[in-house]
Structures are given as structure tokens and as C-alpha cells.
Design a protein around this motif. Structure first.
Motif, mmCIF file in Angstrom:
data_model
loop_
_atom_site.group_PDB
_atom_site.id
_atom_site.type_symbol
_atom_site.label_atom_id
_atom_site.label_comp_id
_atom_site.label_asym_id
_atom_site.label_seq_id
_atom_site.Cartn_x
_atom_site.Cartn_y
_atom_site.Cartn_z
ATOM 1 N N LEU A 198 9.931 1.284 -2.383
ATOM 2 C CA LEU A 198 10.973 0.535 -1.690
ATOM 3 C C LEU A 198 11.233 -0.793 -2.411
ATOM 4 O O LEU A 198 12.379 -1.217 -2.580
ATOM 5 C CB LEU A 198 10.580 0.269 -0.234
ATOM 6 C CG LEU A 198 10.324 1.496 0.645
ATOM 7 C CD1 LEU A 198 9.900 1.064 2.045
ATOM 8 C CD2 LEU A 198 11.556 2.376 0.714
ATOM 9 N N VAL A 199 10.154 -1.433 -2.816
ATOM 10 C CA VAL A 199 10.295 -2.701 -3.537
ATOM 11 C C VAL A 199 11.082 -2.490 -4.825
ATOM 12 O O VAL A 199 11.978 -3.269 -5.166
ATOM 13 C CB VAL A 199 8.912 -3.309 -3.854
ATOM 14 C CG1 VAL A 199 9.069 -4.590 -4.681
ATOM 15 C CG2 VAL A 199 8.152 -3.591 -2.564
ATOM 16 N N PRO A 231 0.818 -1.232 0.000
ATOM 17 C CA PRO A 231 0.000 0.000 0.000
ATOM 18 C C PRO A 231 0.846 1.275 0.000
ATOM 19 O O PRO A 231 2.045 1.248 0.273
ATOM 20 C CB PRO A 231 -0.792 -0.128 1.311
ATOM 21 C CG PRO A 231 0.083 -0.957 2.191
ATOM 22 C CD PRO A 231 0.787 -1.931 1.280
ATOM 23 N N GLY A 232 0.162 2.372 -0.282
ATOM 24 C CA GLY A 232 0.788 3.688 -0.193
ATOM 25 C C GLY A 232 1.973 3.838 -1.133
ATOM 26 O O GLY A 232 1.936 3.411 -2.298
#
Ligand SMILES: [Zn+2]
Length: 244
Positions: free
Chosen positions: A176-177, A170-171
């Protein structure tokens, strides 16, 4: 850059030194030279922080040894604050995970003004962190960048699960991934402890990315002014192991 950082750079170095940093960084040097105007060069607030890349790494590791053994130094924050009010010359830059259990200043038993720390969950290099580190190297003359991963990293673990299950976090967390994904994909077929391998690969990849980041960091590395190294912090005992 905030006004305080700008003022620090003014007092830290005079224009002639900055403009001589290294060719590719000349634009940065000129920028700060213009800001500096006619102000005189001053002695660094922490002369003991003017170190070679190898001496910087050695000092970090000695500080970590004290931290691990529980014999950290007593830091005089009051006088450090006063000495650093008009400038800064940290002896190392750290790119660390944002994990609350990792505290670079504690882990390396360092005082105020010693470490230039950039933190992001997963300790990968993005545009903003590279820009921050460029400032540390080109303007503050930091001789060492240490990438500091850690075991059991939740950000790396979340990236592994997101990629494996093909789910979207989410968000803004998918960013980051995206940052960690190359390391996860590189080790995904190796078997064994994927999390530990991805954590290590992420550090190795980040060191490579920073070392080759044009035009400032790569030039500093090539000229021997900068070393970029990788390490992993062990949550259990606080030990920092070098990985590159
Ligand atoms: Zn982490």
C-alpha cells in the motif's frame, strides 16, 4: 474473471458490438466474441444506464446531493435482482478506498447494477484494479471512471508516517505504501497539511495513471467514449467534491 462475470458479458453484448469497441481493445473484443458464440444481443437490463460520460457524472452528482440531503431514493432490490440476473450494464465505475465509512452505492444513491466498484485501501491504481476497470470499459461499455478518495484517509496517513520515519509496515501492507508513495513524495516539501495534500495528489495521480493506461483505457479516453475524473468524499457530511 469468474464464470458469472463471463456469462454476464455474454448476455450483455453480442460479438459484433464488442469487436468494434476501439482498436486497441480488439483483442478483448475477440476474446469475448469467441465466448459469446452465436448468442443474440439483448437489450441492456438497465437501459437508463446507457449514458454519455458527462451524463454519467451528472447522475452521480445528483445521487450524491440526495444522499447528503438525506432524501435517498427507495430502491426496489427485488425487481432489480430479477432484471440483472442475466446481465449488467453499470453506468459508472468507481475506484474507492476500502474504508468502511465510504460506501459508493450509498454515497451516489445508486441501485444494484449501477456502479462497477473497485476498492483498495488508498484508492490507488494497481495492475488488478486497472484490469478490472478495463473490463468495465471494454466489455461493459462503462463511460466514466471516478476515483474516489476521502479526507482523513488512514492508508495515506500510514504511508506518510512510514516514509517519514523510514519504517516498514507489517505483513503485506508495504505494498500500500508503494502505491501511495509517489503522491506523498510529490507534496512532502510543500508544508501545510501534508495528509490533505497527499490525499488530493493521490487522486490526481491515479486519474492520470488510469487515463494514460495503455492499451484500453487511454484509447477509450482519446475516442471520447470514456471520462476519468477524480473526487474526494467528505466524511463529515457525505459530500463528494470534484478535484479533476
Ligand atoms: Zn482511506
Amino acid at each position: 474473471m469468474c464464470e458469472m462475470c463471463r456469462q454476464n458479458s455474454i448476455h450483455r453484448f453480442g460479438p459484433s458490438r464488442r469487436s468494434m469497441l476501439f482498436g486497441a481493445a480488439s483483442t478483448v473484443g475477440l476474446l469475448f466474441a469467441n465466448v459469446a458464440g452465436a448468442k443474440e444481443m439483448k437489450t441492456p437490463p438497465k437501459p437508463q444506464n446507457v449514458l454519455s460520460p458527462d451524463a454519467s457524472l451528472e447522475r452521480l452528482m445528483k445521487g450524491n446531493a440526495r444522499y447528503v440531503e438525506g432524501v435517498s431514493l427507495r430502491h426496489d432490490f427485488k425487481h432489480e435482482r430479477e432484471a440483472l440476473a442475466s446481465g449488467q450494464n453499470p453506468y459508472a465505475a468507481i475506484l474507492s478506498c476500502a474504508d468502511s465509512r465510504i460506501a459508493p452505492e450509498y454515497a451516489f444513491d445508486s441501485g444494484r447494477g449501477d456502479l462497477f466498484v473497485c476498492r483498495v485501501a488508498g484508492n490507488f491504481a494497481n495492475t488488478e484494479s486497472i484490469a478490472s476497470l478495463e473490463y468495465a470499459v471494454a466489455v461493459l461499455n462503462v463511460p466514466l471512471i471516478l476515483v474516489l478518495g476521502h479526507d482523513s484517509c488512514g492508508a495515506v496517513d500510514a504511508a506518510i508516517k512510514s516514509l517519514k520515519d523510514d519504517t516498514t509496515l507489517p505483513g503485506h501492507m508495504p505494498s500500500l505504501v508503494t502505491g501511495i508513495a509517489p503522491a506523498v513524495k510529490a507534496v512532502s516539501q510543500q508544508g501545510g497539511d501534508t495528509l490533505s495534500k497527499a490525499i488530493r495528489q493521490n487522486v490526481v495521480d491515479t486519474v492520470a495513471k488510469l487515463s494514460s493506461a495503455t492499451p484500453i483505457l487511454n484509447a477509450a479516453v482519446e475516442q471520447g467514449k470514456l471520462k476519468v475524473a477524480g473526487s474526494i468524499y467528505r466524511l463529515g457530511d457525505g459530500r463528494v467534491d470534484m478535484v479533476s
